[in-house]
Design a protein around this motif. Structure first.
Motif, short mmCIF file in Angstrom:
data_model
loop_
_atom_site.label_atom_id
_atom_site.label_comp_id
_atom_site.label_asym_id
_atom_site.label_seq_id
_atom_site.Cartn_x
_atom_site.Cartn_y
_atom_site.Cartn_z
N ALA A 170 17.38 16.20 -12.66
CA ALA A 170 16.63 15.01 -12.27
C ALA A 170 15.66 15.37 -11.15
O ALA A 170 15.87 16.34 -10.41
CB ALA A 170 17.57 13.90 -11.79
N ILE A 171 14.60 14.59 -11.03
CA ILE A 171 13.68 14.71 -9.90
C ILE A 171 13.98 13.54 -8.96
O ILE A 171 13.94 12.38 -9.37
CB ILE A 171 12.21 14.67 -10.34
N GLU A 172 14.28 13.86 -7.72
CA GLU A 172 14.67 12.85 -6.75
C GLU A 172 13.57 12.63 -5.71
O GLU A 172 12.81 13.54 -5.39
CB GLU A 172 15.96 13.28 -6.02
N HIS A 173 13.51 11.39 -5.19
CA HIS A 173 12.59 11.02 -4.12
C HIS A 173 13.41 10.47 -2.95
O HIS A 173 14.52 9.98 -3.13
CB HIS A 173 11.59 9.97 -4.61
N PHE A 174 12.84 10.54 -1.77
CA PHE A 174 13.53 10.08 -0.58
C PHE A 174 13.24 8.61 -0.30
O PHE A 174 12.19 8.08 -0.66
CB PHE A 174 13.10 10.92 0.64
N ALA A 175 14.21 7.99 0.37
CA ALA A 175 14.05 6.61 0.82
C ALA A 175 14.78 6.45 2.15
O ALA A 175 15.64 7.27 2.50
CB ALA A 175 14.59 5.63 -0.21
N CYS A 176 14.44 5.42 2.88
CA CYS A 176 15.05 5.15 4.18
C CYS A 176 15.89 3.88 4.12
O CYS A 176 15.57 2.95 3.37
CB CYS A 176 13.98 4.99 5.26
N LEU A 177 16.90 3.82 4.97
CA LEU A 177 17.75 2.64 5.07
C LEU A 177 17.92 2.29 6.54
O LEU A 177 18.16 3.18 7.37
CB LEU A 177 19.12 2.93 4.44
N ALA A 178 17.79 1.01 6.85
CA ALA A 178 17.94 0.55 8.23
C ALA A 178 18.57 -0.84 8.23
O ALA A 178 18.55 -1.56 7.22
CB ALA A 178 16.58 0.52 8.94
N ASP A 179 19.14 -1.24 9.39
CA ASP A 179 19.71 -2.58 9.55
C ASP A 179 18.56 -3.60 9.63
O ASP A 179 17.61 -3.42 10.39
CB ASP A 179 20.56 -2.62 10.82
N ARG A 180 18.66 -4.65 8.84
CA ARG A 180 17.57 -5.62 8.75
C ARG A 180 17.29 -6.28 10.10
O ARG A 180 16.13 -6.52 10.47
CB ARG A 180 17.89 -6.68 7.69
N GLN A 181 18.34 -6.59 10.87
CA GLN A 181 18.14 -7.29 12.15
C GLN A 181 17.44 -6.40 13.18
O GLN A 181 16.89 -6.91 14.15
CB GLN A 181 19.49 -7.75 12.69
N ASP A 259 22.08 -5.34 -0.69
CA ASP A 259 22.78 -5.75 0.53
C ASP A 259 21.78 -6.41 1.47
O ASP A 259 20.86 -5.76 1.98
CB ASP A 259 23.42 -4.51 1.19
N THR A 260 21.93 -7.70 1.72
CA THR A 260 20.95 -8.44 2.52
C THR A 260 20.96 -8.07 3.99
O THR A 260 20.02 -8.40 4.72
CB THR A 260 21.20 -9.96 2.38
N SER A 261 22.01 -7.37 4.45
CA SER A 261 22.06 -6.96 5.85
C SER A 261 21.29 -5.67 6.10
O SER A 261 21.07 -5.27 7.25
CB SER A 261 23.51 -6.78 6.30
N LEU A 262 20.87 -5.01 5.01
CA LEU A 262 20.16 -3.74 5.12
C LEU A 262 18.80 -3.86 4.46
O LEU A 262 18.56 -4.74 3.64
CB LEU A 262 20.96 -2.62 4.44
N ILE A 263 17.90 -2.94 4.80
CA ILE A 263 16.58 -2.92 4.18
C ILE A 263 16.26 -1.49 3.75
O ILE A 263 16.47 -0.53 4.50
CB ILE A 263 15.51 -3.48 5.15
#
Length: 301
Positions: A170-181, A259-263
């Motif tokens: 597979a070819i993968e791409h990066f993404a970021c995750l942070a707390d929405r608040q 997950d609504t607490s994360l973005i």
């Protein structure tokens, strides 16, 4: 001596034992794979040493290491036996009847990507094939392959030593995750804010250089790594309620996209995509069971 006379004096079953010994580099694993006793395999190895007038496998540091002559024999023998199986085998490889244990090396990300689909297929089509999963750093996984301690490694391997073969899954791409608040109403971070935040790094060793940090270094930047841990699975859970930022393969974050607490958002700079691959030693390339396993892994992925 005429080649016919030479072959007449050889028990061809010994060559089958030698082929598996050179692949497994382990007497007990060879015995299990061939449904033989360990003393029988040891006796066969003794006869092979006399036949070739060479030690073939030398014990070093608790491992069996092939001699230079054994390495010359390995690829030729494996291919010859593969061709003989194709000619003589009435139905070729039969996964329903195969009894085998495969040793796979991967991270928990690889496990999440591949194991669910792979195990479903194994239970349906090859119920007597067992799987042992090992986790290690990239370098350690490649060493396991070279030493014959592992059948297949799954992961990201930019540089491969000689004698190892690879297939892209597979070819993968990066993404970021942070707390929405902690995002101050924004749906992503700009580069300046990204660099000002503390980060979680998923790596087996401290100070590991990742594709993310390489991309930042090219731009003349550096991020602060506040947490380093070896497991992908736990990393997203550390983000909730903190100002930490996690940058990993997008597929690893799929369970958290709702997950609504994360973005979840794209990195604020270009990180080249990477190939998720399976890697194996060339000595296993012609093994019908191994070929079937590689196909099963590709389908699962």
């Amino acid at each position: 001596m005429h080649s016919t006379n030479i072959l007449r004096g050889i028990d061809l079953n010994l060559l089958v034992v030698l082929d598996v010994l050179l692949a497994e580099r382990h007497v007990s694993r060879t015995a299990a794979r061939l449904n033989m006793s360990q003393p029988a395999v040891s006796h066969a190895l003794a006869r092979l040493r006399l036949l070739f007038d060479d030690p073939l496998l030398i014990r070093r540091g608790g491992q069996l290491v092939p001699s230079s002559k054994a390495l010359e024999i390995a690829s030729v023998l494996s291919e010859a036996l593969r061709q003989m199986r194709e000619v003589l085998g009435p139905g070729g490889f039969d996964p329903q009847r195969e009894k085998r244990t495969f040793r796979l090396a991967m991270s928990d990300y690889g496990s999440a990507m591949v194991l669910p689909g792979l195990l479903q297929r194994l239970r349906l089509e090859a119920p007597n094939i067992d799987v042992v999963v090992k986790q290690a750093s990239r370098e350690a996984m490649l060493r396991l392959l070279l030493d014959g301690e592992c059948d297949l490694a799954l992961g990201v391997f930019p540089d491969l030593p000689e004698r190892l073969e690879t297939a892209e899954l597979a070819i993968e791409h990066f993404a970021c995750l942070a707390d929405r608040q902690k995002m101050a109403g924004k749906d992503r971070l700009d580069l300046e804010t990204y660099l000002s935040r503390p980060h979680v790094l998923v790596a087996m060793t401290d100070g590991a250089n990742t594709e993310i940090d390489t991309a930042l270094h090219v731009m003349g930047h550096r991020r602060r790594i506040a947490v380093t841990l070896p497991h992908w699975g736990n990393a997203p859970r550390l983000i909730q309620g903190t100002d930490l930022v996690l940058t990993v393969a997008r597929n690893a974050l799929a369970p958290f996209k709702d997950d609504t607490s994360l973005i979840l958002f794209d990195p604020p700079f270009q990180i080249p995509p990477f190939a998720f691959v399976q890697v194996w030693h060339e000595r296993r390339s012609g093994d019908p069971a191994h070929m079937w396993l590689r196909d099963a892994v590709a389908i699962a992925c």
